[in-house]
Design an enzyme around this catalytic site. Sequence first.
Site, short mmCIF file in Angstrom:
data_model
loop_
_atom_site.label_atom_id
_atom_site.label_comp_id
_atom_site.label_asym_id
_atom_site.label_seq_id
_atom_site.Cartn_x
_atom_site.Cartn_y
_atom_site.Cartn_z
N ASP A 199 13.13 2.09 6.28
CA ASP A 199 12.13 2.03 5.22
C ASP A 199 10.76 2.21 5.88
O ASP A 199 10.24 1.30 6.53
CB ASP A 199 12.23 0.70 4.49
CG ASP A 199 11.46 0.68 3.18
OD1 ASP A 199 10.73 1.65 2.91
OD2 ASP A 199 11.59 -0.31 2.43
N VAL A 200 10.19 3.40 5.72
CA VAL A 200 8.96 3.79 6.40
C VAL A 200 7.76 3.35 5.57
O VAL A 200 7.56 3.82 4.45
CB VAL A 200 8.93 5.31 6.63
CG1 VAL A 200 7.66 5.70 7.40
CG2 VAL A 200 10.18 5.76 7.39
N GLY A 201 6.95 2.44 6.12
CA GLY A 201 5.86 1.88 5.34
C GLY A 201 6.41 1.00 4.23
O GLY A 201 5.91 1.00 3.11
N GLY A 202 7.43 0.19 4.57
CA GLY A 202 8.20 -0.55 3.57
C GLY A 202 7.58 -1.83 3.06
O GLY A 202 8.23 -2.56 2.31
N GLY A 203 6.37 -2.13 3.45
CA GLY A 203 5.69 -3.30 2.91
C GLY A 203 6.36 -4.60 3.30
O GLY A 203 6.86 -4.76 4.41
N HIS A 270 1.86 10.00 -1.84
CA HIS A 270 0.78 10.24 -2.81
C HIS A 270 -0.53 9.59 -2.41
O HIS A 270 -1.57 9.88 -2.99
CB HIS A 270 1.21 9.81 -4.22
CG HIS A 270 1.36 8.33 -4.41
ND1 HIS A 270 1.59 7.77 -5.65
CD2 HIS A 270 1.32 7.28 -3.54
CE1 HIS A 270 1.68 6.46 -5.53
NE2 HIS A 270 1.52 6.15 -4.26
#
Length: 360
Positions: A199-203, A270
């Site tokens: 999970d890339v940039g998964g918070g 985005h």
Amino acid sequence: MEGRGPGARGSAGIASTFVGQWIVVGHEERDADTILRMAGLATPMALRVAVTLGLPDRLLGDGAPVADVAAELDADPVALDLLLGHLATLGLVESTPTGYRTTAFGENLRADADNRLTDLLHLDRAGGRGELAYADLLHSVRTGEAAYPRRYGRDFYTDVHDHPHLRESFDRQMTRRFRDQLPRLVAGVDWSRFATIVDVGGGAGGLLAAILEAHPAVRGHLVDLEQTAAQARRTFHDRGLDDRARVTAGSFFDPLPAGADAYLLVDVLHNWDDEHAHRILDRCAEAARPTGRVLVVEAVGGLRADTGSDLAMLVIFGGRERRLAEFRALASAHGLALDTVTEVTDQRCLLDFRFQDDLR
């Protein structure tokens, strides 16, 4: 034949023309009033100032005199009364013999309402601070660049990184935003076909944790910046997933853990212009080769995106809600081809990319 001569027809014609013009003017006035109401800044800013001052919480119960509240908040009592008067016309507060009090409707703006409004409206939190960049929308339209750096002297992510309270509110905002959509995001995709997911940039890890809980054979690895990665570690620990979930503190502009079956980007691309989106996809493709998948979950122009979100991405980040053709063009530069598109929620799609030489 009286009343049917040319003179009578002329008078009737003049009267009809006059009435017709009056009707047109009436419509024009109503249209102008509607446009002015749409353009007015008084209400959106009054809401933000009310939340920033904590008025919905301060005025619970029987309410309080304006002078007392002004003294507590170090505010001008006359100006505060003007603000409360406008909030009363919106139904958020009401006047009582002892001052103003928060209405049931206004309680939606309480700090503990757990509906994201406080983080989105408070002027000293990431969401509310970011929306003030709309004041420089003209700059973005003329240049195609984010307005946020023009207003604050630094880009959004640098600002959030340097101010822990902004990072905390941003992470909380992201977690709450997905909460209601998590069941559909988990159920709407066959995640079990991937043995490992990065999970890339998964918070804070909410989505990956839910996927792992629903699919006990799947293992996960989350990558995000250190402050957020620490929260993800707590999420996985609290949900008993330490044995199947790893966390790496890092940026998606740096090399990613290699060899996973899927690389997941949720509401990431985005937020970036094409140059940075290419850099992110390049890292994903580099780690996924030769047979991994790149999965993009976000609003798609023409499918699940709205025009307001498009402008928000522009003024805050310099990004946009891309259309399918734009996603295809971005991905093809990294050897990726769009395989399937799944509308997983009423706001987001999942775009499944695989390597072009793996199309079989």
